[in-house]
Enzyme design. Structure first.
Site, PDB file in Angstrom:
ATOM      1  N   GLU A 157       0.814  -1.217   0.000  1.00  0.00           N
ATOM      2  CA  GLU A 157       0.000   0.000   0.000  1.00  0.00           C
ATOM      3  C   GLU A 157       0.852   1.274   0.000  1.00  0.00           C
ATOM      4  O   GLU A 157       0.836   2.078   0.938  1.00  0.00           O
ATOM      5  CB  GLU A 157      -0.950   0.000   1.206  1.00  0.00           C
ATOM      6  CG  GLU A 157      -2.005  -1.086   1.127  1.00  0.00           C
ATOM      7  CD  GLU A 157      -3.000  -1.060   2.277  1.00  0.00           C
ATOM      8  OE1 GLU A 157      -4.019  -1.744   2.180  1.00  0.00           O
ATOM      9  OE2 GLU A 157      -2.736  -0.345   3.279  1.00  0.00           O
ATOM     10  N   GLU A 314      -6.559  -7.883  -0.673  1.00  0.00           N
ATOM     11  CA  GLU A 314      -6.968  -7.811   0.732  1.00  0.00           C
ATOM     12  C   GLU A 314      -8.454  -7.478   0.814  1.00  0.00           C
ATOM     13  O   GLU A 314      -8.969  -6.657   0.053  1.00  0.00           O
ATOM     14  CB  GLU A 314      -6.189  -6.736   1.494  1.00  0.00           C
ATOM     15  CG  GLU A 314      -4.745  -7.058   1.774  1.00  0.00           C
ATOM     16  CD  GLU A 314      -4.089  -5.999   2.648  1.00  0.00           C
ATOM     17  OE1 GLU A 314      -4.831  -5.286   3.381  1.00  0.00           O
ATOM     18  OE2 GLU A 314      -2.866  -5.863   2.615  1.00  0.00           O
TER      19      GLU A 314
END
Length: 688
Positions: A157, A314
């Site tokens: 991320e 995710e």
């Protein structure tokens, strides 16, 4: 339409798994052994591993410990489980921050951060780049050919920015390359305003709360630079690991960090990955349909970045720990929300996390395994059921989404419109505007891509560009050609305002879209929450519709320059003036919506008519109940239709005359689908 190759040819199935952190459990060998049994019981075939393992892999500078990872990957291979092996740069070890403080970020306030958190590191730091290159090289040489490893997961991320001297120097070099001369930069940024003219490159600094914030060209270029620098850092990591096995696909997981242009980042990746955490069951009305459309829009964006299936890297199998109120998924929602990603182009469903951490900030974040550590939970059963269902969708892997409609979504436009200091500083709502238009397609079950204004539009029949505030002359011409050659184009208020350096277009708005749209925008105003207006469709012009819809927040006062008025304002001093227009240009037509319409029904009805005119096919020829949507994937011979009910009530969807069979059972679906609350059906038919 041929299938895309599977993301990993060695594993040509739907991927199902989670983030796995065995380094947290090295003192509990019985737990690591039990995990393997439970992974197979949950129908998992892949884990992401090593994401935050730097301190475990390199406990002190130059001393590496790979034995624990050797054991884990060997155990995966022995048990038929695969791995995306991560590079561990998402969080640095304390010894690195202590010995080399330059790796820590400097904030916009010019104060260097302390050690802590994650992604608290400078992308420009030579030390940081060197140290991660050494570690990544060790990982690549040791594991790139390991039988369990099916791909690289670069960092985690990406996001954030640093204002240290390394980054200031890199920013100035970036500007020199872009503009060449200070004269060109000063003109592009309009620095004669407030006597901000720069006379040397060294005078330029990044925006700061106690310094410069009002030069919009500077603000915009800083955001572009930070995005480019982050992507360059990611590329640096990729270049270290790829040579050891060029056949391993490379990805990095994205999570709508506004500061990175994902369209550019995607060019450096083999496959796009997305982290999705919708706040289901959040509204007082218990209405998840808007959120479902919002989530679907991001899935379509991820698929569109490379025009092929992506990875849901995710998601949470239950609740998160960071929402203001953390709600459990209602029965059926885990299956529905997981398969929503597949419906929009994902070839995986993966979770954060496999097992709940015992301590620290995410110890209460949802996971496949709770602290109880066994399979006798509702969440585990839900996960295992999704894994079983995915196991039966092998034929869907690699299939495409046949979108002939597109929505323009540009990062630099997004940055610029939020920095405009214009007609509505209390909430310009750019993303909400895009969603209003997207949701109409979603409710109608019409496949849609999200593209950039620089992308080729020739393959689409209809392109919508809500709030295209920033647009260059070149991209304006591209849209004009699209319409002239037969396309349908839709734009809205606050479009065609500034060029690529955030300078206002001269000669009248909407700038380079003026000829395409056939209008001139003389004035625009923001509306207070107390202000009320509306638009009235003219039945003689607008498909026989004579309806009034509420409008709010923004109103654009326009003149017709070849366009015709389809609707007019209802009130205020501009009552009766055009509010919705159509301009015929060449073989196509362009529409302009001059105000923000409040009613969802307007967008659904309007786009239903535009879709019919443009010849856009719906996933199903059926009137879908509100909150029920149908999405399609196809291999060119068979269509796979995902019919999804995001309401808390049972819904019935009539089927058209085509023959549908359930993908799971192969049985005929009959003449209607009955969907329970938060339920879905996956059916197939011969391609139209």
């Amino acid at each position: 339409m041929a299938k895309h190759p599977p993301i990993q040819p060695r594993l040509p199935v739907m991927l199902h798994g989670a983030d796995y952190n065995p380094e947290q459990w090295s003192a509990y060998p019985e737990i690591l052994k039990e995990d393997l049994r439970l992974m197979k019981l949950a129908n998992c075939n892949v884990m992401s591993i090593g994401i935050f393992s730097w301190a475990k892999l390199e406990p002190e500078e130059g001393r590496f410990d790979f034995e624990w990872l050797d054991r884990q990957l060997d155990a995966f291979a022995e048990n038929g489980i695969h791995a995306f092996l991560a590079t561990p740069s998402g969080a640095r070890p304390a010894w690195l921050s202590r010995k080399y403080p330059e790796v820590l970020r400097v904030g916009a306030n010019r104060v260097r951060n302390l050690h802590g958190l994650r992604h608290n590191h400078c992308w420009s730091s030579p030390v940081y780049r060197d140290r991660i290159a050494i570690l990544n090289g060790e990982l690549a040489r040791r594991y790139a050919l390991h039988p369990a490893v099916i791909g690289w997961h670069i960092s985690n991320e990406f996001g954030g920015e640093c204002h240290c001297e390394y980054c200031q120097t890199a920013f100035r070099q970036w500007l020199m390359k872009k503009y060449g001369t200070l004269e060109a930069l000063n003109h592009a940024w309009w620095t004669t305003f407030w006597s901000h003219t720069y006379t040397s490159w060294e005078q330029i600094e990044s925006p700061a709360p106690h310094g410069e914030t009002q030069v919009h060209g500077l603000n915009l270029d800083w955001k572009r630079f930070v995005s480019d620098l982050t992507i360059a850092y990611c590329k640096h990591e990729i270049e270290i690991v790829r040579p050891c096995n060029p056949e391993l696909p490379i990805t990095t997981n994205m999570h709508m960090t506004e500061g990175i242009d994902y369209r550019k980042l995607a060019r450096e990746l083999d496959v796009v990955s997305w982290d999705a955490y919708p706040e289901w069951h959040y509204t007082e009305e218990n209405d998840d349909t808007r959120l479902a459309a919002w989530t679907a829009m991001h899935y379509d964006l991820m698929r569109s970045l490379k025009g092929k299936p992506f990875l849901l890297m995710e998601s949470t199998p239950s609740l998160t720990n960071w929402q203001s109120v953390s709600k459990l998924k209602r029965p059926g929602m885990h299956k529905l929300s997981s398969l929503q990603a597949v419906a929009h182009g994902a070839d995986s469903v993966q979770y954060f996390q496999w097992r709940k951490s015992r301590g620290s900030s995410e110890k209460f974040h949802g996971a496949v395994l709770d602290h109880s550590g066994h399979e006798n939970t509702r969440v585990f059963r839900d996960v295992a059921e999704v894994g079983r269902l995915l196991g039966g969708l092998k034929e869907v892997v690699g299939t495409a989404t046949p979108a002939k409609a597109a929505i323009v979504f540009d990062w630099d436009n997004r940055w610029a419109v939020k920095d405009a200091q214009g007609i509505r500083n209390s909430g310009i709502r750019y993303e909400e505007t895009v969603l209003q238009h997207y949701r109409a397609f979603w409710e109608l079950g019409i496949p849609v891509d999200l593209v950039g204004s620089e992308d080729d539009l020739s393959g689409y029949k209809l392109v919508a560009a809500p709030m295209l505030y920033l647009i260059s002359e070149e991209n304006g011409k591209r849209i004009e050609r699209f319409v002239e050659e037969g396309g349908t184009f839709v734009s809205t208020y606050w479009s065609g305002i500034v060029n690529e350096t955030d300078l206002c277009h001269l000669g009248g708005f909407p700038g380079p879209l003026r000829r395409t749209l056939g209008i001139w925008s003389e004035e625009a105003e923001g509306l207070h929450a107390r202000d009320r207006n509306g638009i009235l469709l003219r039945p003689e012009a607008a498909w026989g519709m004579a309806e009034e819809y509420a409008a709010h927040e923004i109103a654009d006062l326009i003149h017709l320059e070849g366009a015709e008025a389809l609707a007019v304002y209802v009130s205020d001093f501009y009552a009766g003036q055009p509010a919705l227009t159509r301009n015929r240009l060449g073989k196509g037509q362009a529409y302009y919506l001059a105000t923000r319409v409040r009613d969802l029904a307007f967008y659904i009805e309007w786009y239903a008519r535009l879709a019919e005119e443009a010849g856009l096919a719906r996933a199903m020829n059926a009137d879908l109940p509100q909150g029920v949507t149908a999405q399609i994937r196809t291999d060119g011979e068979l269509d796979y239709v995902f019919v999804q009910n995001f309401t808390p009530s049972e819904q019935t969807v009539p089927l058209d005359s085509e023959s549908y069979t359930y993908v799971e059972s192969g049985q005929s679906a009959g003449d209607r689908l009955r969907l329970p609350a938060y339920g879905l059906a996956i059916v197939r038919r011969a391609t139209r």
